[in-house]
Design a protein around this motif. Sequence first.
Motif, short mmCIF file in Angstrom:
data_model
loop_
_atom_site.label_atom_id
_atom_site.label_comp_id
_atom_site.label_asym_id
_atom_site.label_seq_id
_atom_site.Cartn_x
_atom_site.Cartn_y
_atom_site.Cartn_z
N SER A 111 30.75 40.77 7.64
CA SER A 111 30.30 41.04 9.01
C SER A 111 31.32 41.91 9.75
N PRO A 112 30.86 42.87 10.54
CA PRO A 112 31.79 43.68 11.34
C PRO A 112 32.49 42.87 12.43
N ALA A 113 32.02 41.65 12.65
CA ALA A 113 32.64 40.78 13.66
C ALA A 113 33.61 39.78 13.03
N MET A 114 33.96 39.98 11.75
CA MET A 114 34.85 39.04 11.08
C MET A 114 36.22 38.97 11.76
N ASP A 115 36.72 40.12 12.22
CA ASP A 115 38.03 40.11 12.88
C ASP A 115 37.99 39.25 14.15
N TYR A 116 36.89 39.33 14.88
CA TYR A 116 36.75 38.52 16.09
C TYR A 116 36.68 37.03 15.74
N ALA A 117 35.96 36.70 14.66
CA ALA A 117 35.85 35.30 14.24
C ALA A 117 37.22 34.72 13.90
N LEU A 118 38.04 35.49 13.18
CA LEU A 118 39.39 35.03 12.84
C LEU A 118 40.25 34.91 14.10
N TYR A 119 40.11 35.88 14.98
CA TYR A 119 40.85 35.84 16.25
C TYR A 119 40.49 34.59 17.04
N MET A 120 39.20 34.32 17.14
CA MET A 120 38.74 33.14 17.88
C MET A 120 39.25 31.85 17.24
N ARG A 150 49.64 25.42 12.65
CA ARG A 150 49.66 26.05 11.32
C ARG A 150 48.30 26.71 11.02
N GLU A 151 47.23 26.08 11.44
CA GLU A 151 45.91 26.68 11.24
C GLU A 151 45.78 27.96 12.06
N ALA A 152 46.32 27.95 13.27
CA ALA A 152 46.30 29.16 14.09
C ALA A 152 47.11 30.27 13.44
N LEU A 153 48.27 29.92 12.90
CA LEU A 153 49.12 30.90 12.24
C LEU A 153 48.41 31.54 11.05
N LEU A 154 47.72 30.74 10.26
CA LEU A 154 46.99 31.26 9.10
C LEU A 154 45.87 32.21 9.54
N ALA A 155 45.15 31.83 10.59
CA ALA A 155 44.05 32.68 11.07
C ALA A 155 44.56 34.02 11.58
N PHE A 156 45.63 33.98 12.37
CA PHE A 156 46.17 35.23 12.91
C PHE A 156 46.76 36.10 11.80
N ARG A 157 47.38 35.49 10.82
CA ARG A 157 47.92 36.27 9.69
C ARG A 157 46.80 36.94 8.91
N GLN A 158 45.72 36.21 8.67
CA GLN A 158 44.58 36.79 7.96
C GLN A 158 43.99 37.95 8.76
N LEU A 159 43.91 37.77 10.06
CA LEU A 159 43.40 38.83 10.93
C LEU A 159 44.24 40.10 10.81
N VAL A 160 45.56 39.95 10.93
CA VAL A 160 46.46 41.10 10.92
C VAL A 160 46.50 41.77 9.54
N GLU A 161 46.47 40.96 8.49
CA GLU A 161 46.55 41.51 7.14
C GLU A 161 45.27 42.21 6.71
N LYS A 167 41.17 45.73 17.18
CA LYS A 167 41.69 45.70 18.55
C LYS A 167 42.35 44.36 18.86
N TYR A 168 42.14 43.37 17.99
CA TYR A 168 42.76 42.07 18.18
C TYR A 168 44.08 41.93 17.41
N ALA A 169 44.42 42.92 16.58
CA ALA A 169 45.58 42.81 15.69
C ALA A 169 46.89 42.73 16.45
N ALA A 170 47.05 43.54 17.49
CA ALA A 170 48.31 43.54 18.24
C ALA A 170 48.57 42.18 18.88
N GLU A 171 47.55 41.62 19.50
CA GLU A 171 47.72 40.30 20.10
C GLU A 171 47.94 39.25 19.02
N GLY A 172 47.28 39.42 17.88
CA GLY A 172 47.48 38.50 16.77
C GLY A 172 48.92 38.49 16.31
N THR A 173 49.55 39.66 16.24
CA THR A 173 50.95 39.76 15.83
C THR A 173 51.86 39.05 16.83
#
Length: 271
Positions: A111-120, A150-161, A167-173
């Motif tokens: 899905s093109p919204a996968m990055d948003y799902a991980l961010y959320m 730890r779950e939040a850390l994993l989600a943000f790492r997956q988003l950034v990687e 557009k959510y990557a910078a905030e994820g970092t």
Amino acid sequence: MFVEKFKAGRIVAGAVLMAFALGMSGCGSTAKDDPNSQAALDKLYAEAKDDLNAGSYDRAIKALERIEGRAAGTTMGQQATLDLAWAYYRTAERAQAISTLDRFIKLNPSSPAMDYALYMKGIVNFNEDLGLFGRLANQDVSERDQQASREALLAFRQLVEQFPESKYAAEGTTRINFITNTLAAYEIHVARYYFNRKAYVAAANRAQAAVAEFQYAPGIEEGLFIMSESYDKLGLTQLRDDARRVLDKNFPNSIYASGNAAKRKAWWQIW
């Protein structure tokens, strides 16, 4: 005779036309009332969005749950799932929000919204543990569960990687750095807790685990110091000297080594 047959034929034909018209009318009515029709779904989704915008989350949730089931496999169905997760999050239903996002991630990997799902997913877990240090003051630190962080850390790492251009990557970092420092500080806090209660084995193990997992976090300086002091109390001179050597190499001006540690506030402390 012919006239009578002609009249009868007209009557029969009229009846047929009437029946056909009634049938078509019935079909139109059925399509209009079909809850799975696109028109019905569009109307229901518009109402759900209005409820979301108005803060009527409970009512929005009911509508979105219906849309998700009726529009499964469609773009609208995907959007309804994400909106549903948001509504659960806004009503403090964290478990429901996470399970909804997990379902979206599993069923819509491209899905093109996968990055948003991980961010959320990261946001929901992140805010669950945002008041970490405020709660530490009133809770035995050895009992505090850091799973949400730890779950939040994993989600943000997956988003950034996976989505470095998102557009959510910078905030994820930014959040990755904060959570990493938070988790490291927590582990050191627990190690200090054990050390102050003369549980030196537990203190050394907790500090060592923090140093190994969070090598670049600010709290590692104190972690190495706790390791050194704990090993000293246990009479493990070789381990003590190893920890002290790493401390001196990486923090040559360490306040812990100089004995001024008590004057230093933790990186997160503002009072």
